[in-house]
Scaffold this motif. Structure first.
Motif, mmCIF file in Angstrom:
data_model
loop_
_atom_site.group_PDB
_atom_site.id
_atom_site.type_symbol
_atom_site.label_atom_id
_atom_site.label_comp_id
_atom_site.label_asym_id
_atom_site.label_seq_id
_atom_site.Cartn_x
_atom_site.Cartn_y
_atom_site.Cartn_z
ATOM 1 N N ASN A 1 0.846 -1.195 0.000
ATOM 2 C CA ASN A 1 0.000 0.000 0.000
ATOM 3 C C ASN A 1 0.884 1.249 0.000
ATOM 4 O O ASN A 1 1.630 1.499 0.942
ATOM 5 N N ARG A 2 0.737 2.051 -1.037
ATOM 6 C CA ARG A 2 1.615 3.213 -1.208
ATOM 7 C C ARG A 2 1.328 4.326 -0.222
ATOM 8 O O ARG A 2 2.192 5.159 0.031
ATOM 9 N N GLN A 3 0.127 4.374 0.311
ATOM 10 C CA GLN A 3 -0.180 5.410 1.302
ATOM 11 C C GLN A 3 0.269 5.004 2.692
ATOM 12 O O GLN A 3 0.262 5.823 3.612
ATOM 13 N N TRP A 4 0.640 3.747 2.860
ATOM 14 C CA TRP A 4 1.148 3.270 4.159
ATOM 15 C C TRP A 4 2.662 3.418 4.190
ATOM 16 O O TRP A 4 3.206 4.210 4.954
ATOM 17 N N GLU A 5 3.354 2.676 3.324
ATOM 18 C CA GLU A 5 4.811 2.788 3.266
ATOM 19 C C GLU A 5 5.311 1.964 2.093
ATOM 20 O O GLU A 5 5.341 0.736 2.166
ATOM 21 N N ALA A 6 5.714 2.626 1.045
ATOM 22 C CA ALA A 6 6.180 1.911 -0.141
ATOM 23 C C ALA A 6 6.802 2.908 -1.104
ATOM 24 O O ALA A 6 6.481 4.089 -1.096
ATOM 25 N N TRP B 1 10.376 9.956 -0.057
ATOM 26 C CA TRP B 1 9.268 10.205 0.874
ATOM 27 C C TRP B 1 9.844 10.471 2.266
ATOM 28 O O TRP B 1 10.383 9.591 2.911
ATOM 29 N N PHE B 2 9.736 11.728 2.694
ATOM 30 C CA PHE B 2 9.989 12.097 4.093
ATOM 31 C C PHE B 2 8.631 12.138 4.794
ATOM 32 O O PHE B 2 7.732 12.846 4.342
ATOM 33 N N ASP B 3 8.491 11.438 5.907
ATOM 34 C CA ASP B 3 7.193 11.380 6.583
ATOM 35 C C ASP B 3 7.392 11.340 8.094
ATOM 36 O O ASP B 3 8.094 10.465 8.600
#
Length: 570
Positions: free
Chosen positions: A292-297, A324-326
């Motif tokens: 899932n790209r909105q989770w972590e990918a 992706w910095f989150d």
């Protein structure tokens, strides 16, 4: 005069502290003393100390290496491939003792005592329905080609495998219906039996020239982990892992000229990796399993890290965002990087602080149909992240050029260790100046403000009784956000939108000219729109004529970017 015995003692002491060179090879090395050679890397890691070097010779090493000792700034411990040696550290072991099943298909089975995610009710991580198969950690490889996993034995077909955890059996159907029980066959069937390949706990440890492959690591866990202060890795490859390729989890670390590619979830992850420097690296084709790209990918995910520098690197063709910095990152730099053909954003900076993104080229990003990825499929995206500066970037031919993304967001902070501490964070005090934003398909710049308080509208344009939105809050307006969008150069085809402010489902305006953006929003001061004539877009030759307005306005990247030709035409 000192006696001769005193000088003998000095010589003996000097010999005792002299740095040693240890050798590792599965086969005897004729030119190396037996007491200086180990058959495993772990054997050498146990004895190597500050200032020592470990030379690893040609071979495939099927082991987990744990480095406990530390070097010093002046005398690091070095692990490196010997000259002209192809060194592979892998999680794979050969699979043998096959039993032919009585299935109609060509199915064989062997013992499988491994269980990698025992705490999960589905033996997958995350333990949700979407990741029931994707989140498993098993890997089976036939002649260096990965087999496809199934969740039921009845679904086996050529080129697939199934794991019966209760029976502790592995079932495979080879690609070409080969007989795995035939003596002298040319089929090499291997399975990943280790989740961890390299765990560097020591500080001031350097690693060079090694290829890491195939680990049965679950999502969010790196199979190669750097934990010590100032650990460094150079000219290494991290590929085909089940989840992420590597993890950085210590301060002052360096990754130089490394490749992170073809990994199941991420190229690499970083947590509290303060002052991490990643330079000259390639992060390519990660999230091959489709997490899932909105989770972590995607290319990477960096969390709660301060002062990270990503430079002179390629983030290309990742299945998700390139960078992706989150969560709670501070004062990070992305410069002179190529962000190309990532399926979501080229650079996504989310609920963090103080990004400086300069002199990058973002091209061809954001064209996937990722559900819920609104506002996160542009060349560069600032998502609820204040005090950022975006300058001299070339944002060309993406789905969208530059995005603000705004929601009601919270984040923890690096210097607040309380478990439940969260603070509000939003876009304000931003500089988006001196960029080229050109020929992006859906829009050149967009403000995806999914908030109902109308903060993104100037006071004179706020509605007192808006439909489907909250009334404005006193003192909250576009003026108070201090967004400096100015001195940019725009170019577009006739049917490409220029500047859209607001989300599709709330109030939004499609501004067709910079003059209306300037007059109504007081943004894009001194920005200009002109056609741009690049030398050869298909070859990433982005040279412009010497009289181009982008050059005269200092809106063009300085320095070099990998795989891109920049500058003025001769």
């Amino acid at each position: 005069m000192r006696p001769a015995s005193f000088f003998c003692v000095l010589i003996l002491v000097g010999s005792a502290v002299r740095a040693a060179t240890w050798h590792v090879s599965p086969q005897p090395l004729p030119a190396v003393r037996a007491n200086e050679q180990f058959r495993t890397i772990q054997g050498a890691a146990k004895v190597a100390s500050s200032g020592d070097s470990v030379l690893i010779h040609f071979g495939v090493y099927r082991e987990t290496v744990v480095i406990e000792k530390s070097g010093t700034p002046e005398k690091p411990i070095r692990f490196e491939a010997a000259p002209a040696s192809d060194v592979i550290v892998t999680g794979l072991d050969p699979l043998t003792d096959w039993h032919k099943e009585n299935d109609a298909q060509n199915v064989y089975s062997t013992s499988w005592p491994y269980r990698f995610i025992p705490s999960s009710k589905t033996d997958a991580y995350p333990a949700d329905e979407y990741h029931r198969l994707i989140g498993r950690a098993e890997q089976v490889v036939e002649n260096d080609h990965a087999l496809r996993q199934t969740l039921q034995r009845k679904d086996l077909s050529a080129g697939s495998f199934y794991v019966d955890l209760a029976a502790k059996r592995l079932y495979v159907s080879p690609f070409g219906n080969e007989d795995l029980t035939a003596p002298g066959g040319n089929i090499q069937m291997e399975g990943a039996t280790r989740s961890l390949l390299w765990n560097c706990k020591g500080a001031y440890v350097t690693l060079r020239g090694i290829r890491f492959r195939y680990a049965a690591n679950r999502a969010q866990l790196g199979p190669v982990v750097f934990r010590g202060r100032a650990d460094s890795v150079e000219d290494c490859v991290f590929e085909r892992m089940n989840a992420s390729g590597a993890a950085f989890a210590g301060p002052d670390q360096v990754a130089r000229n490394c490749t992170f590619q073809d990994n199941g979830q991420l190229g690499f992850g970083a947590l509290k990796a303060h002052q991490l420097l990643l330079t000259g690296c390639t992060i390519r084709n990660n999230n091959t399993k489709g997490f899932n790209r909105q989770w972590e990918a995607g290319g990477d995910k960096i969390v709660l890290s301060r002062g990270v520098v990503l430079e002179k690197s390629r983030f290309i063709a990742n299945h998700g965002s390139g960078i992706w910095f989150d969560i709670g990152n501070e004062n990070c730099i992305v410069q002179n990087c190529l962000l190309a053909d990532n399926e979501d954003a080229g650079l996504f900076y989310e609920i963090s602080y103080g990004l400086h993104a300069n002199d990058n080229v973002a091209v061809g990003n954001g064209f996937a149909s990722t559900r819920g990825a609104w506002g996160a499929q542009a060349g560069i995206v600032l998502s609820s992240s204040p005090n950022c500066a975006i300058t001299r970037n070339l944002l060309v031919a993406n789905r969208e050029g530059f995005n603000f993304r705004e929601q009601a967001r919270m984040t923890p902070r690096i210097d607040r260790p309380e478990a439940n501490y969260q603070e509000q964070v939003w876009n304000h005090d931003e500089q988006v100046r001196n960029n080229v934003i050109a020929y992006n398909r859906n829009v050149q710049t967009r403000g995806w403000f999914d908030v109902s308080d109308q903060r993104h509208w100037p006071r004179h344009l706020q509605e007192t009784q808006p439909k489907g939105a909250a009334a404005p809050i006193e003192g909250i307006s576009l003026e108070s956000l201090h967004l400096d969008c100015s001195h940019n150069v725009y170019a577009r085809e006739n049917n490409q939108p220029l500047f859209i402010w607001g989300t599709t489902w709330l109030r939004h305006v499609d501004y067709s000219t910079l003059a209306t953006v300037q007059s109504e929003l007081n943004l894009e001061k001194e920005s200009r729109e002109f056609p741009l004539f690049f030398t050869d877009y298909a070859k990433r030759d982005f040279r412009l004529p010497r009289n181009s307005v982008a050059l005269s306005m200092d809106c063009y990247p300085r320095g070099e970017v990998p795989d891109v030709t920049l500058g003025a035409m001769r």
